[in-house]
Design an enzyme around this catalytic site. Structure first.
Site, short mmCIF file in Angstrom:
data_model
loop_
_atom_site.label_atom_id
_atom_site.label_comp_id
_atom_site.label_asym_id
_atom_site.label_seq_id
_atom_site.Cartn_x
_atom_site.Cartn_y
_atom_site.Cartn_z
N HIS A 149 0.82 -1.21 0.00
CA HIS A 149 0.00 0.00 0.00
C HIS A 149 0.86 1.26 0.00
O HIS A 149 2.04 1.23 0.37
CB HIS A 149 -0.93 0.00 1.22
CG HIS A 149 -0.17 0.01 2.52
ND1 HIS A 149 0.39 1.16 3.05
CD2 HIS A 149 0.14 -0.99 3.37
CE1 HIS A 149 1.00 0.86 4.18
NE2 HIS A 149 0.87 -0.44 4.40
N GLU B 239 -1.97 -7.02 7.81
CA GLU B 239 -0.65 -6.92 8.42
C GLU B 239 -0.66 -7.66 9.76
O GLU B 239 -1.71 -7.95 10.32
CB GLU B 239 -0.28 -5.44 8.61
CG GLU B 239 1.10 -5.16 9.19
CD GLU B 239 2.26 -5.76 8.40
OE1 GLU B 239 2.45 -6.99 8.49
OE2 GLU B 239 2.98 -5.00 7.73
#
Length: 195
Positions: A8, A81
């Site tokens: 990202h 994550e």
């Protein structure tokens, strides 16, 4: 099969260099620009499917890239994550000052140490590996864009290249970068890292 792994774009937490896990940070202005540039770099690349972490920073990244593809973005918890629990969104300095005992335990066994209210590295590695196994089993041939996070990309690479979790630290993966892996007959080849 080819996997295009995308980290990202930048968030304010990335800029502060925190341990950003499940804290649901959005892209900052620079992050949006990074991803728009990445979208333009990917223009014309064949993509058969898009998978994303459900966290905002990854979904924003996937949606910007998908402007050119108009595919259904499939969310997977396996691509989130690592959950840093009580350390989430703290800098190294904050973490070591506030949790010196826990930090010392982590240093002595970073693979298995489970952060309070969070995950161990092994937990997150196993989660990412399970996502990859499922994709390999059911994905068939094709090119799949996977929008996720630094730790997850490192774990996926270590897993696919049979290097073990300890080697996951050996990969540099910047915000809004591209990493490519080709998989044929169960054999994975890294064709681009941090591009």
């Amino acid at each position: 099969m080819e996997l295009i792994l995308v980290r990202h774009g930048e968030t304010d937490s990335n800029k502060r260099q925190t341990y950003l896990g499940w804290t649901d940070a959005e892209l900052n202005e620079n992050g949006v620009q990074q991803v728009q540039f990445l979208r333009d770099r990917l223009k014309g690349t064949k993509i058969d499917g898009i998978y994303s972490s459900p966290l905002k920073r990854a979904m924003q990244t996937a949606k910007i890239i998908n402007e050119d593809y108009k595919l259904d973005i499939k969310c997977s918890q396996g691509l989130k994550e690592r959950n840093f629990g009580i350390w989430d969104d703290l800098t190294y300095k904050e973490l070591t000052e506030q949790y010196p005992t826990e930090y010392s335990e982590w240093v002595s066994d970073w693979v298995k140490y489970r952060i309070k209210d969070g995950e161990s590295a092994e937990d997150a590695y196993d989660r990412a590996a399970a996502f990859i196994d499922e994709l390999l089993k059911n994905g068939g041939d094709g090119v799949f864009l996977i929008v996720t996070h630094l730790g997850v990309i490192r774990f996926i690479l270590a897993y696919l290249l049979n290097m073990g979790i300890g080697s996951s630290w050996r990969f540099r993966v910047d915000n809004a970068s591209i990493t490519r892996v080709e998989i044929k007959d169960g054999y994975s080849v890294l064709t681009m890292l941090n591009g």
